[in-house]
Design a protein around this motif. Structure first.
Motif, PDB file in Angstrom:
ATOM      1  N   PHE A  88      -1.201   4.529  -5.841  1.00 41.54           N
ATOM      2  CA  PHE A  88      -2.056   4.600  -4.727  1.00 41.54           C
ATOM      3  C   PHE A  88      -1.457   5.945  -3.703  1.00 41.54           C
ATOM      4  O   PHE A  88      -2.513   6.602  -3.296  1.00 41.54           O
ATOM      5  CB  PHE A  88      -1.587   3.183  -3.934  1.00 41.54           C
ATOM      6  N   PRO A  89      -0.215   6.106  -3.331  1.00 38.28           N
ATOM      7  CA  PRO A  89      -0.165   7.203  -2.589  1.00 38.28           C
ATOM      8  C   PRO A  89      -0.834   8.542  -3.372  1.00 38.28           C
ATOM      9  O   PRO A  89      -1.062   9.639  -2.539  1.00 38.28           O
ATOM     10  CB  PRO A  89       1.572   7.297  -2.605  1.00 38.28           C
ATOM     11  N   SER A 127       9.090  -5.704   4.314  1.00 35.65           N
ATOM     12  CA  SER A 127       8.303  -6.740   3.668  1.00 35.65           C
ATOM     13  C   SER A 127       7.779  -5.958   2.379  1.00 35.65           C
ATOM     14  O   SER A 127       6.989  -6.581   1.731  1.00 35.65           O
ATOM     15  CB  SER A 127       7.052  -7.096   4.571  1.00 35.65           C
ATOM     16  N   ARG A 182       7.135   3.450  -5.638  1.00 32.86           N
ATOM     17  CA  ARG A 182       6.018   4.077  -4.855  1.00 32.86           C
ATOM     18  C   ARG A 182       6.505   5.295  -3.611  1.00 32.86           C
ATOM     19  O   ARG A 182       5.809   5.879  -3.353  1.00 32.86           O
ATOM     20  CB  ARG A 182       5.255   2.895  -3.804  1.00 32.86           C
ATOM     21  N   PHE A 202       9.451  -0.414   3.181  1.00 30.01           N
ATOM     22  CA  PHE A 202       9.144  -1.326   4.378  1.00 30.01           C
ATOM     23  C   PHE A 202      10.176  -2.605   3.921  1.00 30.01           C
ATOM     24  O   PHE A 202      10.277  -3.012   3.011  1.00 30.01           O
ATOM     25  CB  PHE A 202       7.915  -1.913   4.769  1.00 30.01           C
ATOM     26  N   ALA A 239       5.171  -3.928   1.782  1.00 33.15           N
ATOM     27  CA  ALA A 239       3.987  -3.823   1.909  1.00 33.15           C
ATOM     28  C   ALA A 239       3.306  -3.332   0.761  1.00 33.15           C
ATOM     29  O   ALA A 239       2.599  -2.550   0.552  1.00 33.15           O
ATOM     30  CB  ALA A 239       4.223  -2.552   2.911  1.00 33.15           C
ATOM     31  N   LEU A 240       3.452  -3.990  -0.365  1.00 28.40           N
ATOM     32  CA  LEU A 240       2.842  -4.140  -1.755  1.00 28.40           C
ATOM     33  C   LEU A 240       1.421  -4.690  -1.466  1.00 28.40           C
ATOM     34  O   LEU A 240       1.141  -5.633  -0.700  1.00 28.40           O
ATOM     35  CB  LEU A 240       3.575  -4.598  -2.939  1.00 28.40           C
ATOM     36  N   TYR A 241       0.476  -4.010  -1.960  1.00 30.17           N
ATOM     37  CA  TYR A 241      -1.050  -4.448  -2.099  1.00 30.17           C
ATOM     38  C   TYR A 241      -1.025  -5.453  -3.013  1.00 30.17           C
ATOM     39  O   TYR A 241      -1.245  -5.347  -4.534  1.00 30.17           O
ATOM     40  CB  TYR A 241      -1.932  -3.366  -2.323  1.00 30.17           C
ATOM     41  N   PRO A 242      -1.188  -6.515  -2.837  1.00 30.01           N
ATOM     42  CA  PRO A 242      -1.198  -7.851  -3.649  1.00 30.01           C
ATOM     43  C   PRO A 242      -2.401  -7.881  -4.900  1.00 30.01           C
ATOM     44  O   PRO A 242      -2.332  -8.436  -5.759  1.00 30.01           O
ATOM     45  CB  PRO A 242      -1.179  -9.293  -2.727  1.00 30.01           C
ATOM     46  N   HIS A 243      -3.447  -7.202  -4.418  1.00 27.31           N
ATOM     47  CA  HIS A 243      -4.781  -7.063  -5.297  1.00 27.31           C
ATOM     48  C   HIS A 243      -4.612  -6.098  -6.360  1.00 27.31           C
ATOM     49  O   HIS A 243      -5.426  -5.875  -7.268  1.00 27.31           O
ATOM     50  CB  HIS A 243      -5.853  -6.950  -4.662  1.00 27.31           C
ATOM     51  N   MET A 244      -3.637  -5.405  -6.009  1.00 25.63           N
ATOM     52  CA  MET A 244      -3.380  -4.175  -7.208  1.00 25.63           C
ATOM     53  C   MET A 244      -2.327  -4.403  -8.007  1.00 25.63           C
ATOM     54  O   MET A 244      -1.128  -5.117  -7.805  1.00 25.63           O
ATOM     55  CB  MET A 244      -3.148  -2.934  -6.685  1.00 25.63           C
TER      56      MET A 244
END
Lengths: 348, 274
Positions: free
Chosen positions: A98-99, A83, A146, A81, A85-90
């Motif tokens: 994750f996938p 932006s 990712r 994406f 779309a990374l998960y900031p808490h991980m």
């Protein structure tokens, strides 16, 4: 490795057509760039392929499978994406993992694939950091890792470089191209930046107002644009487009002869000349110098014609730059294109 | 620093100090009174500082008022209400933030409107509901009317809507359904709001007086700490013990606020600054 095919795909949002009758094929292992200005339908096409939007009509195939109504997760695609779309808490590792977490793979295989993806984008040493502790370029690489880790049939990239500064963008552009060529994964890449499109794509599909204008290899599009829009959009600067006349195969701007055409017709036309195919001359159509842009190797002399149309002349650094405000004569040194004044379609 | 800017800063601080003093004064009276003797409390002019702090009021209030029992009940009731509000708010907020369904806007407005109705207006309806459910004078009766709040749903919806939609889409492509996305991505990212909601829920439940008074009836085993303070005394002859009981009842909240104030401020100012 996979092929992608759009067959007469249209998308209408609340009565407004966003994409009209798109038919397009992406070959196995190809990097196809969807290029166009904002609102041209390129992101809509990508989201339809991802399954994030539903088509209004038409079908989409990946290989022989009709994926038109398939859930995104079942299409075997990965998306990068704008932006990221990374998960900031991980952590970086968790983001890349994750996938696969949902794919119920053995833990050892997950670890091996994550390590391989991180190594591919040179992020192994930053695996335990959170996205907030990374630079823009590093985050971009996490997003790529990712996507890679899933080993999908198709990569979808939605303007992944637009948040990077110019230097980093140039570097990352080359990295993505090298990665795509190495992995050989079919890729659909969306951008509004024609330099990105020219340098990255095996082929470019130029779009405007939800309609595909032309598709082809970068240089083919540059040298043989199908219409005035493609001619003006590709190239830096884009092709100069000036109101002119066609008289029995002779091309005129402001009453001055600038070239000849294979079309033996007489009508008002739009004349197109690339900046590098214009030069200051003793005889030619007249224009007033507005500004001279020093770009290092080149100088772009921006002029205004008698009908107030902007024309750019590319000159070498050592060439004599005319004084601002001077009226000069410009002559074509290369191909002169002729487009229909009303439809923009290329005549010659 | 220029004089004008200094003066502006000073005046701002003066206003803040005055407001803080007004807010803190009742708490100070509570604390200082709990440390005074009865003679000091009733002295004229009023005494503000306990000259010889009396600490035994706390142990006396605690044992004579059986405050341990009341604290346990309040703790259980507040914890159940907090958990209930967090779970229902997260679930409903997710629906309002992510799922398309008919009359969503109207339903959201209606839901929000419920938080503008004073509790006293709904007391009778709540009593009838609890009675219909056959949970009068039970812990369930104390808890059930407060398991969902409009404010909580609103707070969580706003938090979810601040999460970029690309994260949801990335999760969808990776095969994460709504439930997994909610608990693995949305809730962890909305943690400050969850913490704020939990604190607000706990505070509201802990400070309840009217509902426990009406609902507990003759069942003394489910009376809360706010009712327990009344048991300690309430007359001038036991004023210091009552104030000490007040301090004991307030202490858990103060500890909670100290630990969660960062989340509370972050949640309340979310989106206010870049």
């Amino acid at each position: 490795m996979s092929q992608v095919r759009f067959d007469a795909v249209s998308k209408i949002f609340g009565g407004t057509p966003a994409l009209t009758d798109l038919s397009l094929e992406v070959a196995d292992g190809e990097l196809l760039v969807l290029l166009g200005p904002s609102g041209c339908g390129k992101t809509t096409a990508l989201r339809l392929l991802a399954g994030l939007e539903q088509v209004s009509s038409g079908t989409i195939h990946i290989d022989d499978a009709d994926v038109t109504n398939m859930e995104p997760k079942d299409r075997d695609i990965a998306m990068v994406f704008q932006s990221y779309a990374l998960y900031p808490h991980m952590s970086v590792r968790k983001n890349v993992e994750f996938p696969l977490k949902n794919a119920k793979l053995p833990a050892a295989e997950v670890a091996a694939r994550v390590n391989e993806a991180l190594a591919t984008v040179s992020l192994t040493e930053l695996a335990d950091r959170k996205p907030g502790q990374l630079s823009g370029g590093q985050r971009q690489r996490v997003a790529l890792a990712r996507a890679i880790v899933r080993r999908p049939r198709v990569f979808l990239m939605d303007e992944p470089l637009s948040n990077l500064d110019a230097t980093l963008r140039q570097q990352t552009r080359a990295d993505i191209v090298a990665l795509q060529r190495r992995l050989g994964v079919t890729t659909v890449y969306v951008t509004h930046d024609q330099v990105e499109a020219m340098t990255m794509g095996h082929r470019i599909a130029v779009m405007k107002g939800g309609v595909l204008q032309q598709v082809g290899k970068p240089l083919d599009l540059y040298n043989e644009p199908a219409n005035a829009f493609v001619a003006g959009f590709l190239g830096s600067p884009g092709m100069n487009l000036v109101a002119g006349e066609l008289r029995d195969g002779q091309i005129y701007i402001g009453g001055d002869l600038v070239g000849t055409s294979s079309v033996a017709d007489t009508r008002d036309v739009t004349v197109g000349i690339r900046a590098e195919n214009l030069r200051l001359a003793d005889v030619g159509f007249s224009a007033t110098v507005v500004v001279a842009e020093e770009l290092g190797a080149d100088v772009h002399v921006v002029c205004e014609t008698a009908t107030h149309e902007r024309v750019v002349v590319r000159q070498a650094q050592h060439a004599t730059v005319p004084t601002l405000g001077d009226t000069i004569a410009l002559a074509a040194t290369g191909q002169v294109y002729v487009f229909d004044r009303h439809t923009g379609a290329r005549l010659s | 620093m220029p004089t004008k800017r200094l003066a502006r800063l000073a005046s701002r601080y003066v206003v803040l100090v005055v407001v803080a003093a007004i807010v803190a004064f009742p708490l100070y009276v509570l604390l200082s009174g709990s440390l005074m003797t009865l003679k000091e409390i009733s002295s004229i002019p009023p005494q503000l500082i306990p000259l010889h702090p009396v600490w035994k009021s706390f142990s006396e209030a605690f044992s004579s008022g059986n405050l341990g029992q009341y604290l346990l009940v309040s703790l259980g009731q507040s914890a159940l209400i907090t958990v209930g509000q967090v779970v229902t708010s997260i679930s409903a907020a997710f629906a309002f933030a992510y799922i398309a369904f008919p009359f969503k806007r109207i339903l959201f407005a209606l839901m929000l409107a419920t938080s503008m109705i004073p509790f006293e207006v709904t007391v009778i309806a709540n009593l009838q509901t609890v009675h219909t459910l056959h949970v009068d004078e039970t812990m369930q009766g104390l808890v059930i009317p407060f398991l969902a709040t409009g404010f909580g749903i609103f707070l969580m919806r706003q938090a979810f809507m601040q999460i970029p939609k690309e994260m949801h889409e990335a999760a969808i492509i990776d095969g994460y359904g709504p439930w997994k996305y909610l608990w693995r991505v949305a809730v962890p990212l909305a943690r400050p709001s969850v913490a704020a909601l939990a604190v607000f829920g706990f505070l509201g439940a802990w400070n309840q007086y009217l509902w426990p008074l009406l609902e507990t009836g003759n069942n003394t085993s489910i009376q809360t700490i706010q009712m327990g303070i009344r048991q300690v005394g309430g007359t001038i002859s036991t004023a210091n013990l009552t104030l000490a009981a007040g301090v004991i009842a307030t202490a858990p909240l103060l500890i909670l606020l100290v630990f969660f104030q960062k989340h509370l401020i972050r949640s309340l100012t979310a989106g206010a600054v870049k």
